[in-house]
Scaffold this motif. Structure first.
Motif, PDB file in Angstrom:
ATOM      1  N   HIS A  58       0.708  -1.004   0.092  1.00  0.00           N
ATOM      2  CA  HIS A  58      -0.517  -0.051  -0.423  1.00  0.00           C
ATOM      3  C   HIS A  58       0.800   1.060  -0.099  1.00  0.00           C
ATOM      4  N   GLY A  59       0.491   2.723  -0.597  1.00  0.00           N
ATOM      5  CA  GLY A  59       0.877   3.461  -0.513  1.00  0.00           C
ATOM      6  C   GLY A  59       0.966   4.457  -1.791  1.00  0.00           C
ATOM      7  N   SER A  60       1.803   5.776  -2.247  1.00  0.00           N
ATOM      8  CA  SER A  60       1.537   6.140  -2.999  1.00  0.00           C
ATOM      9  C   SER A  60       2.454   5.623  -4.031  1.00  0.00           C
ATOM     10  N   VAL A  61       2.194   5.982  -5.345  1.00  0.00           N
ATOM     11  CA  VAL A  61       2.673   5.260  -6.641  1.00  0.00           C
ATOM     12  C   VAL A  61       4.522   5.599  -6.537  1.00  0.00           C
ATOM     13  N   ASP A  62       4.678   5.543  -5.938  1.00  0.00           N
ATOM     14  CA  ASP A  62       6.369   5.716  -5.756  1.00  0.00           C
ATOM     15  C   ASP A  62       6.361   4.177  -4.908  1.00  0.00           C
ATOM     16  N   ARG A  63       5.720   4.242  -3.846  1.00  0.00           N
ATOM     17  CA  ARG A  63       5.684   3.025  -3.022  1.00  0.00           C
ATOM     18  C   ARG A  63       4.864   1.929  -3.267  1.00  0.00           C
ATOM     19  N   VAL A  64       4.509   1.903  -4.109  1.00  0.00           N
ATOM     20  CA  VAL A  64       4.279   0.538  -4.828  1.00  0.00           C
ATOM     21  C   VAL A  64       4.669   0.203  -5.222  1.00  0.00           C
ATOM     22  N   VAL A  65       5.049   1.227  -6.298  1.00  0.00           N
ATOM     23  CA  VAL A  65       6.251   0.685  -7.010  1.00  0.00           C
ATOM     24  C   VAL A  65       7.321  -0.029  -6.864  1.00  0.00           C
ATOM     25  N   ASP A  66       8.513   0.468  -5.908  1.00  0.00           N
ATOM     26  CA  ASP A  66       8.718   0.069  -4.636  1.00  0.00           C
ATOM     27  C   ASP A  66       8.838  -1.178  -4.262  1.00  0.00           C
ATOM     28  N   GLN A  67       7.468  -1.800  -4.113  1.00  0.00           N
ATOM     29  CA  GLN A  67       7.557  -2.838  -3.238  1.00  0.00           C
ATOM     30  C   GLN A  67       7.096  -3.676  -4.291  1.00  0.00           C
ATOM     31  N   ILE A  68       6.680  -3.574  -4.948  1.00  0.00           N
ATOM     32  CA  ILE A  68       6.162  -4.892  -6.163  1.00  0.00           C
ATOM     33  C   ILE A  68       7.774  -5.272  -7.201  1.00  0.00           C
ATOM     34  N   LEU A  69       9.095  -4.043  -7.194  1.00  0.00           N
ATOM     35  CA  LEU A  69      10.303  -4.347  -8.119  1.00  0.00           C
ATOM     36  C   LEU A  69      10.825  -4.940  -6.240  1.00  0.00           C
ATOM     37  N   ALA A  70      10.379  -4.819  -5.315  1.00  0.00           N
ATOM     38  CA  ALA A  70      11.621  -4.876  -4.243  1.00  0.00           C
ATOM     39  C   ALA A  70      10.657  -7.351  -4.172  1.00  0.00           C
TER      40      ALA A  70
END
Length: 372
Positions: free
Chosen positions: A308-320
């Motif tokens: 969960h989060g803003s676009v940037d945060r969710v992008v980072d979570q998916i890449l992680a």
């Protein structure tokens, strides 16, 4: 990486059945408009929160309300019907959808469904295997049928009644040749069933409610199954489902997904955790088999499984996530009950229009760096 949608779905207790079905349809229509690749719809007979009793019947109402999204049973519970019925109905659906059909299958997992059918003590996995074997035979054999597979309880014949002059004794074949894509949802860590999926060219979805480290074991077993038949596994065939909520800012995302007592994500995992614990399957939530049951609280589960989060945060979570699982072909977004319609739709929109393009751009940069 493609973007898909998986809807069990799971609605708050006491909600109006007609209204939630209407919302579920609207969610799929929106996903189609936003360019989601496919949608998987679950089914249960005896669950008031998961209120779709027949996924293909529900999806049939969406064929002419959508344009490009693939419509997938997710799952068709094969151990609850005779294979002749399923083979005929799935083939007809494939024709109605003109090939926009994915045949998602499973044995079914809800004990109350099987009790209602007088099947509580039946070996559902064995019944599932026998059913899919007969379905595939019906789709590839010429009539008249005389199917009697070794060790299989289902014997299917039209030999005595077959009359091609008037067209009887003949089952429909699917629109797609030789058959639709067959997909199975995988839950258990180190599932041996995924090996068989690789051997038979069925494609796996790793469920959204198990830790990423356990999802990675599914790929290893799928690749093993492919090697067993002399083939190489293609990451494009592997789907990984995740629970995701995207908002315009991190504060809104955390409040709606995690902190609010009315959060649909909190309700989802509260319900799901209770069902899984009741079946003794809480290992999907644990970091190791030795971890105590008491440590697996609702907050513990949400912190690990709800991106969960803003676009940037969710992008980072998916890449992680991808760093843990390895490469996969489709991220499957888990649909939730509508507590706030605007936030629900905004999350789906941000996911399609901003998150996935950035994720794919990062993957492309990584590929170019590896090739250089």
């Amino acid at each position: 990486m493609r973007l898909g949608l998986f809807m069990m779905p799971m609605h708050a207790l006491g909600r109006n059945h007609t209204q939630t079905l209407r919302e579920d349809r609207e969610t799929v229509i929106l996903a189609d408009q936003l360019g989601y690749h496919d949608v998987f719809i679950g089914e249960h007979l005896t669950d008031t929160t998961e209120n779709i009793t027949n996924s293909m019947m529900f999806l049939a109402t969406l064929i002419h309300s959508t344009k490009s999204i693939k419509l997938a049973s997710g799952t068709c519970n094969l151990s609850q019907m005779h294979p002749t019925l399923i083979a005929a109905q799935a083939a007809m659906f494939d024709h109605l959808a003109e090939g926009r059909f994915i045949f998602g299958v499973s044995p079914g997992a809800l004990p109350s469904d099987f009790e209602s059918l007088g099947m509580l003590d039946v070996d559902r996995n064995k019944l599932f295997g026998e059913t899919i074997d007969v379905i595939l035979e019906l789709w590839k054999r010429e009539p008249p049928y005389d199917i009697d597979l070794p060790g299989n309880r289902f014997k299917v014949s039209t030999r005595n009644t077959y009359d091609p002059s008037i067209g009887i004794g003949i089952l429909p074949r699917p629109f797609q040749t030789p058959r639709p894509e067959i997909v199975g949802t995988v839950v258990a860590p180190f599932s041996k069933g995924v090996i068989a999926m690789g051997e038979r060219d069925f494609h796996p979805i790793s469920a959204n409610f198990l830790l990423a480290k356990w999802a990675r074991t599914h790929w290893a077993n799928y690749a093993e199954g492919k090697r067993n038949v002399g083939r190489t596994a293609d990451p494009a065939d592997w789907r990984v489902a995740r629970t995701i909520f995207v908002a315009d800012d991190d504060k809104t995302a955390r409040e709606y997904a995690i902190e609010s007592p009315n959060s649909p994500y909190r309700f989802y995992y509260e319900q799901l955790k209770a069902k899984i614990v009741k079946r003794g399957g809480q290992a999907v939530f644990k970091e190791s088999p030795e971890q105590s049951d008491a440590s697996v609280t609702l907050d513990y589960v949400l912190d690990r499984l709800c991106l969960h989060g803003s676009v940037d945060r969710v992008v980072d979570q998916i890449l992680a996530l991808r760093e843990v699982t390895g490469d996969f072909g489709e991220l499957v977004y888990a649909g939730m009950d509508w507590v706030d319609e605007k936030l629900t739709k905004r999350s789906m929109q941000l996911m399609a229009e901003q998150v996935m393009p950035r994720v794919n751009a990062a993957i492309a940069r990584e590929s170019r760096a590896v090739a250089a």
